[in-house]
Motif scaffolding. Structure first.
Motif, PDB file in Angstrom:
ATOM      1  N   ASN A   1      -2.121  13.996  25.310  1.00  0.00           N
ATOM      2  CA  ASN A   1      -2.655  13.093  26.327  1.00  0.00           C
ATOM      3  C   ASN A   1      -2.223  11.607  25.769  1.00  0.00           C
ATOM      4  O   ASN A   1      -2.552  10.633  26.098  1.00  0.00           O
ATOM      5  N   LEU A   2      -1.186  11.567  24.971  1.00  0.00           N
ATOM      6  CA  LEU A   2      -0.656  10.238  24.486  1.00  0.00           C
ATOM      7  C   LEU A   2       0.858  10.390  24.536  1.00  0.00           C
ATOM      8  O   LEU A   2       1.303  11.300  23.861  1.00  0.00           O
ATOM      9  N   ASP A   3       1.432   9.105  24.898  1.00  0.00           N
ATOM     10  CA  ASP A   3       2.807   9.277  24.838  1.00  0.00           C
ATOM     11  C   ASP A   3       3.548   8.728  23.916  1.00  0.00           C
ATOM     12  O   ASP A   3       4.576   9.115  23.637  1.00  0.00           O
ATOM     13  N   ALA A   4       2.893   7.832  23.083  1.00  0.00           N
ATOM     14  CA  ALA A   4       3.625   6.990  21.798  1.00  0.00           C
ATOM     15  C   ALA A   4       2.531   6.448  21.017  1.00  0.00           C
ATOM     16  O   ALA A   4       1.543   6.294  21.385  1.00  0.00           O
ATOM     17  N   TRP A   5       3.008   6.466  19.855  1.00  0.00           N
ATOM     18  CA  TRP A   5       2.363   5.734  18.402  1.00  0.00           C
ATOM     19  C   TRP A   5       3.131   4.554  18.499  1.00  0.00           C
ATOM     20  O   TRP A   5       4.238   4.321  18.612  1.00  0.00           O
ATOM     21  N   SER A   6       2.539   3.455  17.965  1.00  0.00           N
ATOM     22  CA  SER A   6       3.239   2.339  17.288  1.00  0.00           C
ATOM     23  C   SER A   6       3.932   2.650  16.087  1.00  0.00           C
ATOM     24  O   SER A   6       3.682   3.341  15.166  1.00  0.00           O
ATOM     25  N   VAL A   7       5.010   1.714  15.543  1.00  0.00           N
ATOM     26  CA  VAL A   7       5.394   1.954  14.291  1.00  0.00           C
ATOM     27  C   VAL A   7       4.518   1.549  13.122  1.00  0.00           C
ATOM     28  O   VAL A   7       4.152   2.178  12.310  1.00  0.00           O
ATOM     29  N   ARG A   8       3.764   0.698  13.487  1.00  0.00           N
ATOM     30  CA  ARG A   8       2.621   0.345  12.633  1.00  0.00           C
ATOM     31  C   ARG A   8       1.694   1.725  12.354  1.00  0.00           C
ATOM     32  O   ARG A   8       1.159   1.871  11.161  1.00  0.00           O
ATOM     33  N   TRP A   9       1.244   2.184  13.289  1.00  0.00           N
ATOM     34  CA  TRP A   9       0.230   3.615  13.526  1.00  0.00           C
ATOM     35  C   TRP A   9       1.068   4.581  12.264  1.00  0.00           C
ATOM     36  O   TRP A   9       0.517   5.261  11.624  1.00  0.00           O
ATOM     37  N   VAL A  10       2.536   4.819  12.593  1.00  0.00           N
ATOM     38  CA  VAL A  10       3.165   5.809  11.907  1.00  0.00           C
ATOM     39  C   VAL A  10       3.113   5.389  10.359  1.00  0.00           C
ATOM     40  O   VAL A  10       2.844   6.261   9.459  1.00  0.00           O
ATOM     41  N   ILE A  11       3.338   3.809  10.030  1.00  0.00           N
ATOM     42  CA  ILE A  11       3.346   3.531   8.788  1.00  0.00           C
ATOM     43  C   ILE A  11       1.903   3.858   7.887  1.00  0.00           C
ATOM     44  O   ILE A  11       1.703   4.464   6.926  1.00  0.00           O
ATOM     45  N   LEU A  12       0.796   3.476   8.649  1.00  0.00           N
ATOM     46  CA  LEU A  12      -0.587   3.597   8.249  1.00  0.00           C
ATOM     47  C   LEU A  12      -0.784   5.279   8.039  1.00  0.00           C
ATOM     48  O   LEU A  12      -1.353   5.462   7.204  1.00  0.00           O
ATOM     49  N   HIS A  13      -0.239   5.988   9.046  1.00  0.00           N
ATOM     50  CA  HIS A  13      -0.392   7.470   8.850  1.00  0.00           C
ATOM     51  C   HIS A  13       0.234   8.104   7.557  1.00  0.00           C
ATOM     52  O   HIS A  13      -0.440   9.005   7.030  1.00  0.00           O
ATOM     53  N   VAL A  14       1.637   7.515   7.257  1.00  0.00           N
ATOM     54  CA  VAL A  14       2.339   7.968   6.131  1.00  0.00           C
ATOM     55  C   VAL A  14       1.386   7.518   4.897  1.00  0.00           C
ATOM     56  O   VAL A  14       1.247   8.460   4.062  1.00  0.00           O
ATOM     57  N   ILE A  15       0.909   6.338   4.848  1.00  0.00           N
ATOM     58  CA  ILE A  15      -0.021   5.782   3.772  1.00  0.00           C
ATOM     59  C   ILE A  15      -1.177   6.744   3.429  1.00  0.00           C
ATOM     60  O   ILE A  15      -1.412   7.108   2.438  1.00  0.00           O
ATOM     61  N   ASN A  16      -1.911   7.228   4.799  1.00  0.00           N
ATOM     62  CA  ASN A  16      -2.988   8.025   4.522  1.00  0.00           C
ATOM     63  C   ASN A  16      -2.614   9.229   4.070  1.00  0.00           C
ATOM     64  O   ASN A  16      -3.240   9.921   3.304  1.00  0.00           O
ATOM     65  N   GLU A  17      -1.408  10.011   4.457  1.00  0.00           N
ATOM     66  CA  GLU A  17      -0.992  11.209   4.102  1.00  0.00           C
ATOM     67  C   GLU A  17      -0.818  11.198   2.566  1.00  0.00           C
ATOM     68  O   GLU A  17      -1.243  12.035   1.638  1.00  0.00           O
ATOM     69  N   LEU A  18       0.024  10.244   2.076  1.00  0.00           N
ATOM     70  CA  LEU A  18       0.339  10.259   0.720  1.00  0.00           C
ATOM     71  C   LEU A  18      -1.081  10.062  -0.161  1.00  0.00           C
ATOM     72  O   LEU A  18      -1.003  10.542  -1.253  1.00  0.00           O
ATOM     73  N   GLY A  19      -1.892   9.126   0.354  1.00  0.00           N
ATOM     74  CA  GLY A  19      -3.145   8.998  -0.438  1.00  0.00           C
ATOM     75  C   GLY A  19      -3.712  10.403  -0.498  1.00  0.00           C
ATOM     76  O   GLY A  19      -4.509  10.609  -1.571  1.00  0.00           O
ATOM     77  N   ARG A  20      -3.904  11.004   0.714  1.00  0.00           N
ATOM     78  CA  ARG A  20      -4.573  12.385   0.502  1.00  0.00           C
ATOM     79  C   ARG A  20      -3.915  13.164  -0.420  1.00  0.00           C
ATOM     80  O   ARG A  20      -4.699  14.055  -1.356  1.00  0.00           O
ATOM     81  N   HIS A  21      -2.758  13.483  -0.336  1.00  0.00           N
ATOM     82  CA  HIS A  21      -1.987  14.300  -1.409  1.00  0.00           C
ATOM     83  C   HIS A  21      -2.080  13.998  -2.710  1.00  0.00           C
ATOM     84  O   HIS A  21      -2.129  14.535  -3.784  1.00  0.00           O
ATOM     85  N   ALA A  22      -2.046  12.394  -3.027  1.00  0.00           N
ATOM     86  CA  ALA A  22      -2.037  12.111  -4.544  1.00  0.00           C
ATOM     87  C   ALA A  22      -3.401  12.499  -4.986  1.00  0.00           C
ATOM     88  O   ALA A  22      -3.433  12.676  -6.205  1.00  0.00           O
ATOM     89  N   GLY A  23      -4.345  12.420  -4.188  1.00  0.00           N
ATOM     90  CA  GLY A  23      -5.856  12.817  -4.629  1.00  0.00           C
ATOM     91  C   GLY A  23      -5.759  14.264  -5.309  1.00  0.00           C
ATOM     92  O   GLY A  23      -6.414  14.834  -5.840  1.00  0.00           O
ATOM     93  N   HIS A  24      -5.183  15.126  -4.240  1.00  0.00           N
ATOM     94  CA  HIS A  24      -4.786  16.641  -4.757  1.00  0.00           C
ATOM     95  C   HIS A  24      -4.259  16.805  -5.732  1.00  0.00           C
ATOM     96  O   HIS A  24      -4.600  17.514  -6.447  1.00  0.00           O
ATOM     97  N   TYR A  40       0.907  -1.346  -0.004  1.00  0.00           N
ATOM     98  CA  TYR A  40       0.020   0.055  -0.044  1.00  0.00           C
ATOM     99  C   TYR A  40       0.877   1.261  -0.072  1.00  0.00           C
ATOM    100  O   TYR A  40       0.483   2.284  -0.589  1.00  0.00           O
ATOM    101  N   LEU A  41       1.998   1.061   0.887  1.00  0.00           N
ATOM    102  CA  LEU A  41       2.927   2.420   0.705  1.00  0.00           C
ATOM    103  C   LEU A  41       3.434   2.695  -0.579  1.00  0.00           C
ATOM    104  O   LEU A  41       3.538   3.675  -1.184  1.00  0.00           O
ATOM    105  N   ALA A  42       3.955   1.659  -1.152  1.00  0.00           N
ATOM    106  CA  ALA A  42       4.642   1.440  -2.594  1.00  0.00           C
ATOM    107  C   ALA A  42       3.422   2.073  -3.798  1.00  0.00           C
ATOM    108  O   ALA A  42       3.970   2.910  -4.521  1.00  0.00           O
ATOM    109  N   PHE A  43       2.270   1.801  -3.407  1.00  0.00           N
ATOM    110  CA  PHE A  43       1.418   2.148  -4.487  1.00  0.00           C
ATOM    111  C   PHE A  43       1.264   3.695  -4.213  1.00  0.00           C
ATOM    112  O   PHE A  43       1.164   4.442  -5.378  1.00  0.00           O
ATOM    113  N   HIS A  44       1.021   3.945  -3.108  1.00  0.00           N
ATOM    114  CA  HIS A  44       0.917   5.638  -2.867  1.00  0.00           C
ATOM    115  C   HIS A  44       1.796   6.184  -3.570  1.00  0.00           C
ATOM    116  O   HIS A  44       1.900   7.349  -4.069  1.00  0.00           O
TER     117      HIS A  44
END
Length: 197
Positions: A132-155, A11-15
């Motif tokens: 109110n949150l101390d940390a995210w998981s690496v998994r969450w960060v990767i999903l967030h980057v996928i989301n960011e790239l998908g959003r900006h690819a649409g723009h 999914y990351l490579a696709f975006h």
């Protein structure tokens, strides 16, 4: 995709690949242009896609610690942040795509090798991140980057279509050299019209 890691990687490579398709065949001037009411350009979005990955994946690489703290004055940091969305006159589309390609490779390497459960500290000095949150998981960060790239690819899709009418499938067909008879033909640069003598 055979497991979670391969799914995240694909999914990351696709975006990541979308930015190369949407920039296909553009001149520097076209990539710098802002043809919609938005201040965004294709070049600015390519540059931002590289910057998003650079900053987030630096956090993944440093986990469970935070990356080195920024020591520059806030005004300088804010100027760099604003500049991350703009293709400056001294920048070329080829140069921005090269920088994106390098960041893409680093991100994919981290997706392949990082512990998905490792904790990534939330930067509490950035005002839009939760306090109110101390940390995210690496998994969450990767999903967030996928989301960011998908959003900006649409723009970028909308901006590209505003520049010359090109749409994603014909751009992909042109970039990758394929066609589907009756459905999609590769995008080709329009011939310049010459005035009659």
């Amino acid at each position: 995709m055979t497991d979670e890691r391969s799914a995240l990687r694909e999914y990351l490579a696709f975006h990541q690949s979308a930015f190369f398709a949407v920039a296909y065949g553009l001149t520097d001037e076209q990539a710098r242009s802002c043809p919609t009411v938005s201040a965004l350009s294709i070049g600015g979005l390519v540059k931002h896609a590289a910057g998003v990955q650079r900053s987030w994946m630096a956090r993944v690489a440093a986990a469970p610690d935070a990356p080195p703290r920024e020591t520059r004055p806030f005004d300088e940091i804010a100027k760099d942040f604003a500049d991350q969305h703009v293709m400056r006159p001294d920048e070329t589309l080829d140069g921005l795509l090269g920088a994106l390609q390098a960041e893409n490779a680093k991100s994919l390497h981290l997706v392949d090798t990082a512990d998905l459960d490792e904790q990534v500290p939330v930067p509490h000095d950035i005002p839009w991140f939760p306090k109110n949150l101390d940390a995210w998981s690496v998994r969450w960060v990767i999903l967030h980057v996928i989301n960011e790239l998908g959003r900006h690819a649409g723009h970028a899709d909308i901006i590209r279509e505003s520049i010359d009418g090109a749409t994603m499938y014909e751009l992909l067909a042109g970039l990758e050299g394929w066609a589907i008879d009756g459905w999609v033909q590769p995008w080709k640069k329009p011939r310049e019209k010459h005035a009659d003598p």
